[in-house]
Write an enzyme that holds these catalytic residues in place. Structure first.
Site, PDB file in Angstrom:
ATOM      1  N   CYS A  86       3.393  27.427  42.729  1.00 18.76           N
ATOM      2  CA  CYS A  86       2.244  28.070  43.375  1.00 18.76           C
ATOM      3  C   CYS A  86       1.146  27.036  43.642  1.00 18.76           C
ATOM      4  O   CYS A  86       0.788  26.259  42.757  1.00 18.76           O
ATOM      5  CB  CYS A  86       1.712  29.177  42.469  1.00 18.76           C
ATOM      6  N   SER A  87       0.600  27.035  44.851  1.00 17.39           N
ATOM      7  CA  SER A  87      -0.419  26.045  45.218  1.00 17.39           C
ATOM      8  C   SER A  87      -1.699  26.178  44.402  1.00 17.39           C
ATOM      9  O   SER A  87      -2.387  25.187  44.167  1.00 17.39           O
ATOM     10  CB  SER A  87      -0.739  26.136  46.710  1.00 17.39           C
TER      11      SER A  87
END
Length: 133
Positions: A86-87
């Site tokens: 996940c960024s």
């Protein structure tokens, strides 16, 4: 005795939503399910955090960080390593790549460097070996 979090309460902080682990769905979420962190378990010793979402109506309350706190605490408690796909969780985001001067402090791990010890590294065995001491 005054009610907590009532509409007329002045100066009181907003109510803190609890975080719920939904093992069957592979999620940590708020009780209403609107804000969540999704993960996969590619192996029993690895948690891949793939997506974090907080709706506009709940942003600015620290929910994304609290969802990550719950996921990392769960991983630590279960002897797991975390893959930060996940960024929001990872150290590098597309914005950081395109504009290197952008602050890395907008993502979770740079604000919580002590948790880097839980991050899975490609060259390591996903389950730490017990020390010989």
């Amino acid at each position: 005795m005054a009610k907590e979090g009532g509409a007329g309460a002045r100066g009181s902080p907003p109510a803190v939503e609890s975080i719920v682990w939904r093992e069957d769905a592979g999620r940590f979420e708020t009780p209403d399910g609107e804000a969540f962190l999704e993960y996969r378990l590619p192996s029993p010793a690895v948690m891949d955090v793939v997506h974090t979402y907080v709706p506009r109506s709940k942003r600015g309350q620290g929910l994304a960080a609290r969802l990550c706190d719950a996921a990392f605490a769960h991983a630590r408690g279960h002897g797991m390593r975390v893959v930060p796909t996940c960024s929001y969780v990872s150290v590098r985001t597309l914005a950081n790549v395109l504009a290197p001067c952008a602050s890395l402090q907008d993502t979770y791990l740079p604000r919580n460097p002590a948790l880097n010890e839980l991050v899975y590294k490609d060259q390591e065995d996903p389950k730490p070996k017990p020390s010989s001491m």
